[in-house]
Design a protein around this motif. Sequence first.
Motif, PDB file in Angstrom:
ATOM      1  N   GLN A 157       0.795  -1.438   0.024  1.00 40.13           N
ATOM      2  CA  GLN A 157       0.146  -0.024  -0.040  1.00 40.13           C
ATOM      3  C   GLN A 157       0.854   1.288   0.128  1.00 40.13           C
ATOM      4  O   GLN A 157       0.640   2.329   0.821  1.00 40.13           O
ATOM      5  N   SER A 173      -9.937   2.201   5.336  1.00 43.26           N
ATOM      6  CA  SER A 173      -9.619   1.567   6.656  1.00 43.26           C
ATOM      7  C   SER A 173      -9.546   2.502   7.767  1.00 43.26           C
ATOM      8  O   SER A 173     -10.138   2.606   8.991  1.00 43.26           O
ATOM      9  N   GLN A 214     -13.347   2.410  -2.619  1.00 45.97           N
ATOM     10  CA  GLN A 214     -13.585   1.402  -1.804  1.00 45.97           C
ATOM     11  C   GLN A 214     -15.006   1.791  -1.044  1.00 45.97           C
ATOM     12  O   GLN A 214     -15.241   2.902  -0.815  1.00 45.97           O
ATOM     13  N   GLU A 216     -15.976   0.970   2.986  1.00 45.88           N
ATOM     14  CA  GLU A 216     -15.516   0.281   4.208  1.00 45.88           C
ATOM     15  C   GLU A 216     -16.786   0.014   4.950  1.00 45.88           C
ATOM     16  O   GLU A 216     -17.878   0.817   5.047  1.00 45.88           O
ATOM     17  N   PHE A 254      -4.728  -9.759   7.018  1.00 45.40           N
ATOM     18  CA  PHE A 254      -4.901  -8.263   6.971  1.00 45.40           C
ATOM     19  C   PHE A 254      -4.377  -8.024   8.243  1.00 45.40           C
ATOM     20  O   PHE A 254      -4.684  -8.604   9.444  1.00 45.40           O
ATOM     21  N   PHE A 256      -5.185  -5.625  10.385  1.00 42.30           N
ATOM     22  CA  PHE A 256      -6.189  -4.992  11.102  1.00 42.30           C
ATOM     23  C   PHE A 256      -7.333  -5.803  11.503  1.00 42.30           C
ATOM     24  O   PHE A 256      -8.404  -5.435  12.214  1.00 42.30           O
ATOM     25  N   THR A 257      -7.356  -7.147  10.866  1.00 40.24           N
ATOM     26  CA  THR A 257      -8.266  -8.400  11.391  1.00 40.24           C
ATOM     27  C   THR A 257      -7.910  -9.466  11.622  1.00 40.24           C
ATOM     28  O   THR A 257      -6.624  -9.822  11.320  1.00 40.24           O
ATOM     29  N   GLY A 288     -12.298  -8.239   0.947  1.00 45.74           N
ATOM     30  CA  GLY A 288     -11.524  -8.655   2.158  1.00 45.74           C
ATOM     31  C   GLY A 288     -12.314  -8.255   3.407  1.00 45.74           C
ATOM     32  O   GLY A 288     -13.127  -7.202   3.307  1.00 45.74           O
ATOM     33  N   ALA A 289     -12.193  -9.229   4.346  1.00 42.53           N
ATOM     34  CA  ALA A 289     -13.064  -8.880   5.749  1.00 42.53           C
ATOM     35  C   ALA A 289     -12.283  -9.425   6.784  1.00 42.53           C
ATOM     36  O   ALA A 289     -11.320 -10.281   6.845  1.00 42.53           O
ATOM     37  N   GLY A 290     -13.007  -9.633   8.038  1.00 43.71           N
ATOM     38  CA  GLY A 290     -12.275 -10.177   9.179  1.00 43.71           C
ATOM     39  C   GLY A 290     -13.001  -9.496  10.311  1.00 43.71           C
ATOM     40  O   GLY A 290     -13.926  -8.792  10.481  1.00 43.71           O
ATOM     41  N   ALA A 311     -15.282  -6.103  10.167  1.00 37.74           N
ATOM     42  CA  ALA A 311     -14.963  -5.046   9.187  1.00 37.74           C
ATOM     43  C   ALA A 311     -14.691  -5.770   7.732  1.00 37.74           C
ATOM     44  O   ALA A 311     -14.486  -6.946   7.727  1.00 37.74           O
ATOM     45  N   PHE A 312     -14.987  -4.946   6.753  1.00 36.43           N
ATOM     46  CA  PHE A 312     -14.957  -5.340   5.328  1.00 36.43           C
ATOM     47  C   PHE A 312     -14.632  -4.248   4.416  1.00 36.43           C
ATOM     48  O   PHE A 312     -15.032  -3.008   4.817  1.00 36.43           O
TER      49      PHE A 312
HETATM   50  N1  PHE Z   1      -8.307  -2.250   3.867  1.00 40.15           N
HETATM   51  C1  PHE Z   1      -8.198  -3.425   3.155  1.00 40.15           C
HETATM   52  C2  PHE Z   1      -7.665  -3.234   1.665  1.00 40.15           C
HETATM   53  O1  PHE Z   1      -7.578  -2.339   1.287  1.00 40.15           O
HETATM   54  C3  PHE Z   1      -9.583  -4.377   2.809  1.00 40.15           C
HETATM   55  C4  PHE Z   1     -10.230  -4.521   4.277  1.00 40.15           C
HETATM   56  C5  PHE Z   1     -11.009  -3.645   4.996  1.00 40.15           C
HETATM   57  C6  PHE Z   1      -9.841  -5.847   4.613  1.00 40.15           C
HETATM   58  C7  PHE Z   1     -11.498  -4.027   5.931  1.00 40.15           C
HETATM   59  C8  PHE Z   1     -10.323  -6.267   5.733  1.00 40.15           C
HETATM   60  C9  PHE Z   1     -11.259  -5.415   6.772  1.00 40.15           C
HETATM   61  O2  PHE Z   1      -7.141  -4.061   1.044  1.00 40.15           O
END
Ligand code: PHE
Length: 344
Positions: A157, A173, A214, A216, A254, A256-257, A288-290, A311-312
Motif C-alpha cells: 500500500q 480503513s 472502496q 468500508e 490483513f 487489522f483483522t 476482504g474482511a475479518g 470489518a470489510f
Molecule cells: N483495507 C483492506 C484493503 O484495502 C480491505 C479490508 C477492509 C480488509 C476491512 C479487511 C477489513 O485491502
Amino acid sequence: MLQAKLEALRDEAKLKLAAINDLKAVNALRVEMLGKKGPITEVLKGMRDLSNEERPKVGAFANVIRDEITELIEMRKEALERAAIQAQLVSEEIDVTLPGRTPKRGTRHILTQISEEIEDIFLGMGYQVVEGYEVESDEYNFERMNLPKDHPARDMQDTFYITDEILLRTHTSPVQARTMEQHDFSKGPLRMISPGRVYRRDTDDATHSHQFHQIEGLVVDKNISMSDLKGTLALLIQKMFGAERKIRLRPSYFPFTEPSVEVDVSCFKCGGKGCNVCKWTGWIEILGAGMVHPRVLEMSGIDATQYSGFAFGIGQERIAMLRYGINDIRGFYLNDLRFLAQFK
Ligand code: PHE
C-alpha cells in the motif's frame, strides 16, 4: 384654366406617390408639392389676375385640391408605415408551434450508482454512512490499523506522501479508527459504512489504477461474531448479484483483522460450472474482511475483552467490472460518454 392646372397637380401627386416606397421620399414630395416654393403656391399667386367673382371660387377649389393632396400624402405615409411594421413582425416571427428540444440528460456515474446502491442496502440495516478524509495521517492510515512503520504489509500500500506523516489514504480503513474513537456505546452498537476514494502508487493499466474507490464497513458491539459477518456479507452479495448467489470465506491476512478472510461469490455468469469470468474455478473473489483485531479496538479506546467487531472493504470498481463485464478500469475515469451512457 387654373382649375385644370390644380387637377393636373393632384393627379401628378397621385402618380408620384404610387411610385414612392419610402417615408423620406414622401416627405420630400410634401415639401415639393405643398411648400412655399411649390406649384400650388404658384397657382395661388396667379389668382391676382382673376376677377373678383372668380377668385373665391378658385381659392376654394385650390384649398380642396391642397387638402386632397395632403390626404393622399398622409395615406401613402400610413401605408408605408404599416408595411414597415408588417415587415418587422414577419422578420421577428417565432414559430411557437415547434416542439421543444429535449435537453440531454446526464447519468450518475456508474461508481456513484454502485456506492448509492450499497449505501441503501446498509442504511436499511441501520448503518450510518460516514465520510472520511482522503488526505490522511500515517497515524490513522497505518499505525491505528496495526501497521507500524516497519510492517512489511505497508509495501503493498505504498502511496503519495504529502509530508512524512501526511499521505493520500491507501484504503478506507482509517475511517474505522476515526468512527470507533468517536462512538458512544451507551447509545447502541457502532454500525457504519464509508465509501470514498483511495490512492496507491500503482502504474495504471487495465486492472490497476493509482486512484480507485472502496467502501468500508464496520460493526462493533458486544458478542459480534464471524457468523454476523458472514450473514451480513451474504445478504449484501445476494442483493448485488442475485438471490441464488452463495459466498465462501477463505482464510487470508490483513494486519487489522484477526481472523481475516477473502470473500468469494459463486460465479454469476456460469453459476459455478466454470467459465472465463471465474477463471474456471466457479468462484469470484469479491472483497476482504475479518474480525476487527483486538489491538485495533484497544488503540481506539474500546475494551476488547467486552467488545468485538467485524470489518470489510469492497472495491467499487471491481464490483462494477464484474457486474457489467468491464475489462479496463481506466474506462471509469476517462469521462467518455460512450462508456458512461451505457449505465443508465
Ligand atoms: N483495507 C483492506 C484493503 O484495502 C480491505 C479490508 C477492509 C480488509 C476491512 C479487511 C477489513 O485491502
